[in-house]
Design a protein around this motif. Structure first.
Motif, mmCIF file in Angstrom:
data_model
loop_
_atom_site.group_PDB
_atom_site.id
_atom_site.type_symbol
_atom_site.label_atom_id
_atom_site.label_comp_id
_atom_site.label_asym_id
_atom_site.label_seq_id
_atom_site.Cartn_x
_atom_site.Cartn_y
_atom_site.Cartn_z
ATOM 1 N N HIS A 316 -2.926 -0.215 -14.676
ATOM 2 C CA HIS A 316 -1.961 -1.240 -14.291
ATOM 3 C C HIS A 316 -0.574 -0.613 -14.360
ATOM 4 O O HIS A 316 -0.439 0.597 -14.177
ATOM 5 C CB HIS A 316 -2.124 -2.499 -15.155
ATOM 6 N N ASP A 334 -5.244 -8.101 -13.195
ATOM 7 C CA ASP A 334 -4.992 -7.018 -12.245
ATOM 8 C C ASP A 334 -4.920 -5.711 -13.039
ATOM 9 O O ASP A 334 -3.850 -5.282 -13.356
ATOM 10 C CB ASP A 334 -3.688 -7.314 -11.480
ATOM 11 N N GLU A 368 -4.122 3.148 -8.893
ATOM 12 C CA GLU A 368 -4.132 2.166 -7.800
ATOM 13 C C GLU A 368 -2.740 1.577 -7.599
ATOM 14 O O GLU A 368 -2.245 1.475 -6.484
ATOM 15 C CB GLU A 368 -5.146 1.062 -8.121
ATOM 16 N N GLU A 369 -2.108 1.225 -8.715
ATOM 17 C CA GLU A 369 -0.793 0.571 -8.615
ATOM 18 C C GLU A 369 0.286 1.522 -8.104
ATOM 19 O O GLU A 369 1.368 1.100 -7.734
ATOM 20 C CB GLU A 369 -0.381 0.017 -9.995
ATOM 21 N N TYR A 489 1.854 -12.554 -11.310
ATOM 22 C CA TYR A 489 1.502 -11.275 -10.675
ATOM 23 C C TYR A 489 2.544 -10.197 -10.979
ATOM 24 O O TYR A 489 3.744 -10.416 -10.794
ATOM 25 C CB TYR A 489 1.386 -11.491 -9.160
ATOM 26 N N HIS A 490 2.070 -9.063 -11.512
ATOM 27 C CA HIS A 490 2.943 -7.939 -11.841
ATOM 28 C C HIS A 490 4.085 -8.318 -12.775
ATOM 29 O O HIS A 490 5.207 -7.834 -12.624
ATOM 30 C CB HIS A 490 3.470 -7.265 -10.567
ATOM 31 N N MET B 1 -4.282 -4.980 -7.328
ATOM 32 C CA MET B 1 -3.540 -5.086 -6.071
ATOM 33 C C MET B 1 -2.200 -4.403 -6.187
ATOM 34 O O MET B 1 -1.605 -4.403 -7.252
ATOM 35 C CB MET B 1 -3.286 -6.539 -5.747
ATOM 36 N N ILE B 2 -1.747 -3.887 -5.103
ATOM 37 C CA ILE B 2 -0.425 -3.289 -5.130
ATOM 38 C C ILE B 2 0.487 -4.089 -4.235
ATOM 39 O O ILE B 2 0.053 -4.715 -3.285
ATOM 40 C CB ILE B 2 -0.449 -1.815 -4.674
#
Ligand SMILES: [Zn+2]
Lengths: 546, 274
Positions: A316, A334, A368-369, A489-490, B1-2
């Motif tokens: 992450h 995530d 991935e990020e 998210y994030h 997810m990016i």
């Protein structure tokens, strides 16, 4: 007689169990909880690629794979596939200089501008002229070219964010849906290919929320990481809208006038009569990160040399700018949750009494990020040759909001993987739905590791829970999802404190188990559909035995 | 997810190029470019061909710019570069191949200032170097007790090191008109060992016969490059047009891997991935 009837009885029983055993409880909620509580905990510091927290996660995963006696499929008979990476982070003393005729104005990193894909290699010793180039898009399929008759070599281009948008003509570009041309990275590539030294992206007329500077600051505060093959010297700048007027101070039009022209679709190119210099100070480093890879070989003489990849990214964002005093971006949804699901699948498929016809490769991706680095490295260095890999199933992000009654197969429309899923769903009373059009930008097929496989010619799919629930209305579910993307998210709030329905996670795992089980045992090889953009690559792999 | 979609993915519609030449069952991989990287490339090639006898590596120098030109002309598979591709080169490549190239970080280098061992100068600042190479100071008397007309030794304009030095040290100014231009780094060090008033620059690996002067008081050593204290630290690169085909990729992977990086170290450059 008796023999035959007994035989048919067994056959019926078998058929029945193969149909309904597909989606029966297999996974264990307690195991899922245990994995998730470790992977999502503060101890792992948000699992940033290149951080000690990610190493801890890798060790945790490989310990379990070892315990279940899965075969290592990384480097030198280990579970780890080591990946060389390059990391770079701009320091606060980095400045942009605006050279007006009589004065120089310095802009500060973070408050005034952010850097996109810009590192220690970017060096602009002498100030360079700025030129406005519309949206910075060259799109032959829409007969659109912002660079027509424009020479930008050795200059810095200033471009509007996004892409042309007409309220009345939704057929232009993709109407409300964004095309790849709208992305900063596309604009930079186009500018590089036109000989520009730098690209400055500014807010356009229609954007409101997309240019939330506080959010952008956080998004760009993390280390920029790339594979060794992706370094550029181009200056990429995102400008704080507060500075737009300043940028156009000497230009033939003010920023407000420009925006008016944009609304009227009368954009023209012009010189800003201004030069820009850049003085960047960066920390940079080289390091190795790793995918974690294991395999269980199939038992069928004719099929054991064909492979299904099941993947999930276990990285992450790591540690970042604190929000409400919390600096750990745990990434529970995530994608600690996907990692937990994949671990549980690995446990289920590794059981001694389980045998599949095909072989299954479990890949836990890093990076991935940072731009799908782990999965693109894997497809460049696959355990099994690509042409023997019949499909890839990715797990990235769950909603875990309750008992879902529908699913969304991202990428299902591209290949036979979609049809196989529809069959399974129908047998189990699950509805298959398409992604709501207002969410396409948020959850596009391009945004996780499955696309690396598709790009390499391998049919791939990402299953999302749909919006039909036993206990939630569709609009409630949509609203929850929208809010999650907006607020969680994030951010550091994607942590273990958010409500999680472990039964939903278990149900999802069971579904995925049934689906992968089917892929591992059917004789059919999923094919690309005629319209799939990734099709040619598949034939190329086959021809070259890649 | 990016949040953002990948840099590498966009416009990757070009089909992988097949630049290999099969002659007598041997795969030939051609490398051309940076003179700084010549000895490194030769040693990498020797080791690689020993373990992969079916591959033949052909190495040619001529400077980074020459390497990029050859890459764009299709005359080499890999361009060796001591600087990144410049905007004009990227533009040419994009025009011809719809690709802006892929660069691979191969090694680190402490771009070294070469002095004759008899020179009294024991350290120089970045400012001193600027004054010396741009011709604003032309006598050693400014720095030492001994007069002597300074002889700046530079590389040709096709050299990546020429450009790197001009940008980072001279801040884009021209070199002194009386600079001596030498075709190769070897020739630079040879001239400096003969002339005690000469001063030049080049890759760390070439500097065994000369004195590699500290810059801003910091010696050009691997440690000082790693901890970012040496001011003239840079990367050395391989370039390909697009994702290379299998044999070229295997070679590049090997160079970036442990075996290749060991040779980087032996030659005197800085391994990036230990
Ligand atoms: Zn994410």
């Amino acid at each position: 007689m008796l023999k035959i009837s007994l035989f048919s009885f067994i056959l019926i029983l078998l058929l029945h169990t193969t149909l309904w055993a597909q989606f029966q409880p297999q996974a264990n909620s307690d195991s899922l909880k245990k994995y998730l509580n470790f992977l999502g905990s503060d101890k792992l510091q948000g699992r940033g690629t290149g951080s000690p927290g990610l190493q801890k996660a890798a060790a945790f995963i490989s310990d379990h794979l070892h315990r279940w006696q899965l075969k290592p499929a990384g480097d030198n008979n280990t579970y780890f596939q080591h990946i060389p990476m390059h990391g770079s982070l701009p320091l606060p003393q980095s400045t942009l200089e605006l050279h007006f005729e009589k004065e120089r104005i310095y802009l500060n990193l973070s408050d005034d501008f952010l850097l996109i894909k810009t590192g220690v290699q970017t060096f602009i010793p002498k100030p360079v002229s700025l030129v406005f180039a519309g949206y910075g898009i060259v799109a032959p399929e829409y007969d659109y070219n912002d660079y027509l008759d424009l020479d930008v070599s050795n200059k810095i281009v200033v471009v509007l964010d996004g892409e042309p948008w007409y309220e009345d003509n939704k057929g232009f570009f993709k109407g409300n849906d964004q095309t790849l041309y709208a992305l900063a990275e596309s604009k930079i590539r186009t500018a590089i290919s036109r000989g520009a030294i730098g690209t400055v992206i500014i807010k356009n007329a229609t954007e409101q929320t997309a240019f939330n500077w506080q959010k952008k600051k956080i998004e760009y505060s993390f280390e920029d990481v790339s594979l060794p093959a992706q370094v550029t010297s181009h200056l990429g700048v995102l400008l704080n809208p507060d500075k737009n007027e300043l940028l156009f101070k000497n230009a033939p039009f003010s920023y407000q006038q420009l925006i008016q022209k944009e609304k009227e679709h009368k954009l023209v190119n012009f010189d800003l009569n201004l030069k820009m210099g850049f003085n960047g100070v960066f920390t940079h480093r080289q390091f190795k990160s790793q995918n974690v890879v294991a395999v269980k070989m199939g038992m069928d003489d004719s099929l054991h040399d064909s492979y299904v990849v099941i993947g999930a990214h276990y990285d992450h964002l790591g540690i970042g700018i604190p929000v409400n005093g919390d600096s750990i971006y745990n990434g529970v949804m995530d994608n600690a949750v996907g990692t937990a699901v994949l671990l549980e699948l690995a446990r289920l498929f590794s059981r001694n009494n389980y045998a599949a016809r095909r072989s299954v490769v479990f890949v836990f991706f890093c990076g991935e990020e940072k731009g799908l680095l782990g999965s693109s490295y894997y497809t460049d260095h696959p355990y099994a040759p690509l042409y023997k890999t019949i499909g890839m199933v990715n797990v990235d992000g769950l909603s875990a909001m309750g008992k879902f009654l529908s699913i969304i197969p991202l990428g299902g429309n591209y290949s036979g993987l979609g049809r196989i899923l529809e069959e399974l769903a129908a047998e189990n009373g699950l509805k298959v739905e398409q992604i709501p059009s207002n969410m396409v930008a948020d959850e596009s097929f391009n945004r996780s590791d499955q696309v690396s496989f598709a790009q390499s010619g391998i049919p791939s799919i990402l299953l999302l829970e749909g919006f039909l629930y036993e206990t939630l209305s569709r609009s409630q579910a949509l609203e929850k999802n929208r809010k999650w993307f907006e607020n969680i998210y994030h951010t550091p709030f994607d942590d273990l404190k958010q409500p999680l329905d472990y039964n939903a996670i278990r149900r999802y795992t069971d579904l995925l188990y049934a689906y992968c089980n089917r892929l591992l045992n059917i004789s059919e090889t999923p094919q690309w559909n005629e319209n799939a953009p990734f099709r040619y690559k598949f034939f190329q792999n086959k021809a070259e035995k890649r | 997810m990016i949040r953002i979609v990948l840099f590498w993915m966009l416009f990757s519609l070009t089909v992988v190029s097949c630049t290999q030449h099969i002659a007598s069952n041997k795969t030939i991989i051609r490398l051309k470019g940076s003179d700084t990287m010549l000895i490194l490339a030769q040693q990498l090639a020797d080791a690689y061909m020993t373990i992969n006898p079916e591959v033949s590596l052909q190495i040619e120098d001529g400077g980074t710019a020459t390497g990029f030109t050859a890459l764009i002309q299709g005359e080499t598979d890999i361009a060796m570069a001591s600087r990144l591709i410049n905007p004009q080169e990227a533009q040419q490549m994009a025009k011809k191949y719809k690709s802006i190239g892929l660069s691979y970080l191969v090694a680190g280098d402490a771009l070294s200032i070469y002095l004759n061992p008899a020179n009294q100068i024991k350290t120089l600042t970045m400012g001193d170097l600027d004054l010396i190479f741009s011709g604003q100071i032309d006598d050693w008397l400014v720095f030492t007790d001994f007069p002597g007309k300074i002889v700046p030794v530079i590389r040709p304009v096709t050299s990546g090191t020429f450009l790197y030095f001009k940008q980072h040290v001279l801040k884009g100014k021209d070199y002194a008109s009386y600079s001596r231009e030498m075709p190769t780094t070897r020739a630079v060090t040879q001239l400096i060992t003969r002339d005690k008033n000469a001063i030049g620059y080049g890759g760390f690996a070439y500097g065994d016969s000369v004195f590699r002067a500290p810059v801003n008081g910091v010696f050009p050593t691997p440690q000082n490059v790693r901890n970012d204290t040496y001011p003239l630290a840079r990367y050395l690169y391989f370039y390909t047009i697009d994702v290379p085909d299998q044999q070229v990729r295997r070679f590049i992977d090997w160079v970036i891997g442990p075996a290749g990086q060991r040779i980087v170290k032996q030659v005197g450059y800085i391994p990036l991935w230990d």
